[in-house]
Write a protein that holds these residues in place. Structure first.
Motif, PDB file in Angstrom:
ATOM      1  N   ILE A  90       0.849  -1.193   0.000  1.00 32.84           N
ATOM      2  CA  ILE A  90       0.000   0.000   0.000  1.00 32.84           C
ATOM      3  C   ILE A  90       0.884   1.243   0.000  1.00 32.84           C
ATOM      4  O   ILE A  90       1.895   1.289   0.701  1.00 32.84           O
ATOM      5  CB  ILE A  90      -0.902   0.035   1.256  1.00 32.84           C
ATOM      6  CG1 ILE A  90      -1.839  -1.166   1.282  1.00 32.84           C
ATOM      7  CG2 ILE A  90      -1.676   1.344   1.345  1.00 32.84           C
ATOM      8  CD1 ILE A  90      -2.571  -1.344   2.600  1.00 32.84           C
ATOM      9  N   LYS A  91       0.467   2.242  -0.751  1.00 31.53           N
ATOM     10  CA  LYS A  91       1.105   3.565  -0.695  1.00 31.53           C
ATOM     11  C   LYS A  91      -0.032   4.576  -0.682  1.00 31.53           C
ATOM     12  O   LYS A  91      -0.823   4.643  -1.625  1.00 31.53           O
ATOM     13  CB  LYS A  91       2.014   3.788  -1.890  1.00 31.53           C
ATOM     14  CG  LYS A  91       2.736   5.119  -1.848  1.00 31.53           C
ATOM     15  CD  LYS A  91       3.675   5.279  -3.031  1.00 31.53           C
ATOM     16  CE  LYS A  91       4.356   6.622  -3.007  1.00 31.53           C
ATOM     17  NZ  LYS A  91       5.225   6.803  -4.172  1.00 31.53           N
ATOM     18  N   ILE A  92      -0.121   5.331   0.407  1.00 33.99           N
ATOM     19  CA  ILE A  92      -1.186   6.328   0.520  1.00 33.99           C
ATOM     20  C   ILE A  92      -0.623   7.678   0.958  1.00 33.99           C
ATOM     21  O   ILE A  92       0.393   7.751   1.641  1.00 33.99           O
ATOM     22  CB  ILE A  92      -2.315   5.887   1.481  1.00 33.99           C
ATOM     23  CG1 ILE A  92      -1.778   5.487   2.855  1.00 33.99           C
ATOM     24  CG2 ILE A  92      -3.123   4.771   0.892  1.00 33.99           C
ATOM     25  CD1 ILE A  92      -2.851   5.096   3.863  1.00 33.99           C
ATOM     26  N   HIS A  93      -1.306   8.727   0.537  1.00 32.94           N
ATOM     27  CA  HIS A  93      -0.957  10.101   0.887  1.00 32.94           C
ATOM     28  C   HIS A  93      -2.206  10.757   1.466  1.00 32.94           C
ATOM     29  O   HIS A  93      -3.302  10.553   0.961  1.00 32.94           O
ATOM     30  CB  HIS A  93      -0.568  10.916  -0.352  1.00 32.94           C
ATOM     31  CG  HIS A  93       0.555  10.357  -1.133  1.00 32.94           C
ATOM     32  ND1 HIS A  93       1.848  10.773  -0.969  1.00 32.94           N
ATOM     33  CD2 HIS A  93       0.592   9.412  -2.102  1.00 32.94           C
ATOM     34  CE1 HIS A  93       2.630  10.128  -1.799  1.00 32.94           C
ATOM     35  NE2 HIS A  93       1.893   9.287  -2.501  1.00 32.94           N
ATOM     36  N   ILE A 148       1.491  13.638   4.515  1.00 33.79           N
ATOM     37  CA  ILE A 148       2.384  12.528   4.819  1.00 33.79           C
ATOM     38  C   ILE A 148       2.164  11.430   3.774  1.00 33.79           C
ATOM     39  O   ILE A 148       1.121  11.373   3.124  1.00 33.79           O
ATOM     40  CB  ILE A 148       2.201  11.957   6.246  1.00 33.79           C
ATOM     41  CG1 ILE A 148       0.826  11.353   6.449  1.00 33.79           C
ATOM     42  CG2 ILE A 148       2.509  13.004   7.292  1.00 33.79           C
ATOM     43  CD1 ILE A 148       0.723  10.532   7.726  1.00 33.79           C
ATOM     44  N   CYS A 149       3.169  10.611   3.620  1.00 33.43           N
ATOM     45  CA  CYS A 149       3.116   9.476   2.705  1.00 33.43           C
ATOM     46  C   CYS A 149       3.433   8.228   3.513  1.00 33.43           C
ATOM     47  O   CYS A 149       4.397   8.211   4.273  1.00 33.43           O
ATOM     48  CB  CYS A 149       4.129   9.663   1.582  1.00 33.43           C
ATOM     49  SG  CYS A 149       4.228   8.247   0.474  1.00 33.43           S
ATOM     50  N   ILE A 150       2.618   7.213   3.340  1.00 32.25           N
ATOM     51  CA  ILE A 150       2.833   5.961   4.048  1.00 32.25           C
ATOM     52  C   ILE A 150       2.966   4.838   3.029  1.00 32.25           C
ATOM     53  O   ILE A 150       2.134   4.705   2.130  1.00 32.25           O
ATOM     54  CB  ILE A 150       1.680   5.654   5.014  1.00 32.25           C
ATOM     55  CG1 ILE A 150       1.626   6.753   6.073  1.00 32.25           C
ATOM     56  CG2 ILE A 150       1.839   4.276   5.641  1.00 32.25           C
ATOM     57  CD1 ILE A 150       0.458   6.703   6.973  1.00 32.25           C
ATOM     58  N   SER A 199      -5.858   0.121   4.523  1.00 32.16           N
ATOM     59  CA  SER A 199      -5.648   1.537   4.155  1.00 32.16           C
ATOM     60  C   SER A 199      -6.573   2.454   4.943  1.00 32.16           C
ATOM     61  O   SER A 199      -6.145   3.482   5.471  1.00 32.16           O
ATOM     62  CB  SER A 199      -5.895   1.750   2.666  1.00 32.16           C
ATOM     63  OG  SER A 199      -4.977   1.053   1.896  1.00 32.16           O
ATOM     64  N   LYS A 200      -7.828   2.076   5.013  1.00 29.07           N
ATOM     65  CA  LYS A 200      -8.820   2.886   5.731  1.00 29.07           C
ATOM     66  C   LYS A 200      -8.468   2.998   7.212  1.00 29.07           C
ATOM     67  O   LYS A 200      -8.568   4.073   7.814  1.00 29.07           O
ATOM     68  CB  LYS A 200     -10.208   2.264   5.551  1.00 29.07           C
ATOM     69  CG  LYS A 200     -11.332   3.068   6.122  1.00 29.07           C
ATOM     70  CD  LYS A 200     -12.669   2.405   5.826  1.00 29.07           C
ATOM     71  CE  LYS A 200     -13.803   3.202   6.437  1.00 29.07           C
ATOM     72  NZ  LYS A 200     -15.112   2.598   6.153  1.00 29.07           N
ATOM     73  N   LYS A 201      -8.026   1.882   7.796  1.00 25.60           N
ATOM     74  CA  LYS A 201      -7.660   1.875   9.220  1.00 25.60           C
ATOM     75  C   LYS A 201      -6.457   2.777   9.486  1.00 25.60           C
ATOM     76  O   LYS A 201      -6.442   3.538  10.462  1.00 25.60           O
ATOM     77  CB  LYS A 201      -7.359   0.433   9.669  1.00 25.60           C
ATOM     78  CG  LYS A 201      -7.042   0.292  11.129  1.00 25.60           C
ATOM     79  CD  LYS A 201      -8.257   0.542  11.981  1.00 25.60           C
ATOM     80  CE  LYS A 201      -7.975   0.226  13.446  1.00 25.60           C
ATOM     81  NZ  LYS A 201      -9.066   0.620  14.318  1.00 25.60           N
ATOM     82  N   ILE A 202      -5.449   2.709   8.618  1.00 28.21           N
ATOM     83  CA  ILE A 202      -4.258   3.551   8.772  1.00 28.21           C
ATOM     84  C   ILE A 202      -4.648   5.028   8.754  1.00 28.21           C
ATOM     85  O   ILE A 202      -4.267   5.796   9.632  1.00 28.21           O
ATOM     86  CB  ILE A 202      -3.227   3.253   7.664  1.00 28.21           C
ATOM     87  CG1 ILE A 202      -2.617   1.867   7.860  1.00 28.21           C
ATOM     88  CG2 ILE A 202      -2.138   4.323   7.637  1.00 28.21           C
ATOM     89  CD1 ILE A 202      -1.795   1.390   6.677  1.00 28.21           C
ATOM     90  N   LYS A 241      -1.759  -1.465  16.348  1.00 23.63           N
ATOM     91  CA  LYS A 241      -3.194  -1.426  16.050  1.00 23.63           C
ATOM     92  C   LYS A 241      -3.563  -2.328  14.875  1.00 23.63           C
ATOM     93  O   LYS A 241      -4.612  -2.981  14.901  1.00 23.63           O
ATOM     94  CB  LYS A 241      -3.659   0.010  15.779  1.00 23.63           C
ATOM     95  CG  LYS A 241      -3.667   0.880  17.010  1.00 23.63           C
ATOM     96  CD  LYS A 241      -4.660   0.361  18.030  1.00 23.63           C
ATOM     97  CE  LYS A 241      -4.722   1.239  19.244  1.00 23.63           C
ATOM     98  NZ  LYS A 241      -5.611   0.723  20.278  1.00 23.63           N
ATOM     99  N   LEU A 242      -2.725  -2.345  13.833  1.00 24.91           N
ATOM    100  CA  LEU A 242      -3.026  -3.194  12.680  1.00 24.91           C
ATOM    101  C   LEU A 242      -2.984  -4.669  13.069  1.00 24.91           C
ATOM    102  O   LEU A 242      -3.840  -5.448  12.649  1.00 24.91           O
ATOM    103  CB  LEU A 242      -2.064  -2.917  11.522  1.00 24.91           C
ATOM    104  CG  LEU A 242      -2.253  -1.603  10.788  1.00 24.91           C
ATOM    105  CD1 LEU A 242      -1.222  -1.464   9.679  1.00 24.91           C
ATOM    106  CD2 LEU A 242      -3.667  -1.479  10.224  1.00 24.91           C
ATOM    107  N   HIS A 243      -1.989  -5.045  13.858  1.00 21.93           N
ATOM    108  CA  HIS A 243      -1.904  -6.445  14.263  1.00 21.93           C
ATOM    109  C   HIS A 243      -3.067  -6.822  15.179  1.00 21.93           C
ATOM    110  O   HIS A 243      -3.580  -7.943  15.121  1.00 21.93           O
ATOM    111  CB  HIS A 243      -0.571  -6.747  14.947  1.00 21.93           C
ATOM    112  CG  HIS A 243      -0.363  -8.201  15.174  1.00 21.93           C
ATOM    113  ND1 HIS A 243      -0.440  -8.762  16.425  1.00 21.93           N
ATOM    114  CD2 HIS A 243      -0.116  -9.217  14.305  1.00 21.93           C
ATOM    115  CE1 HIS A 243      -0.241 -10.068  16.321  1.00 21.93           C
ATOM    116  NE2 HIS A 243      -0.042 -10.369  15.050  1.00 21.93           N
TER     117      HIS A 243
END
Length: 105
Positions: free
Chosen positions: A7-10, A28-30, A46-49, A71-73
């Motif tokens: 995933i790459k999100i901004h 920010i970019c993740i 992606s939505k959770k992040i 949190k993701l785990h």
């Protein structure tokens, strides 16, 4: 079946310790790579992040990636590996600063 996602999100959020960083959202970019023992829905991840970053208003990038991994785990226990990088592409002129973290579960 093992699942691998990338995933790459901004987006913009409040993150930083300086006064101006606490008042104005910054981009920010993740980048995230994850492996799971079962299906892992990249849209939900992606939505959770994004939801976590917008809610928490972190002070440091280091704090944010550690918290995100936790949190993701917790939300997706099938995750066995996470690699996350969070960058601030516009905080310093002609630079991109960020942190990376890898976790195995």
């Amino acid at each position: 079946m093992q699942s691998h996602i990338s995933i790459k999100i901004h987006f913009k959020c409040i993150i930083g310790i300086l006064n101006f960083e606490r008042k104005k959202k910054q981009k920010i970019c993740i980048k995230l790579k994850a492996k799971a023992n079962d299906f892992l829905d990249y849209a939900k991840v992606s939505k959770k992040i994004k939801k976590i970053y917008k809610k928490e208003k972190f002070f440091t990038l280091e704090e944010s990636v550690d918290f995100i991994c936790e949190k993701l785990h917790s939300k997706f226990p099938q995750i066995i590996y996470l690699k996350i990088a969070t960058f601030k592409p516009k905080i310093i002129k002609n630079s991109i600063v960020g942190v990376k973290l890898k976790k195995r579960y």
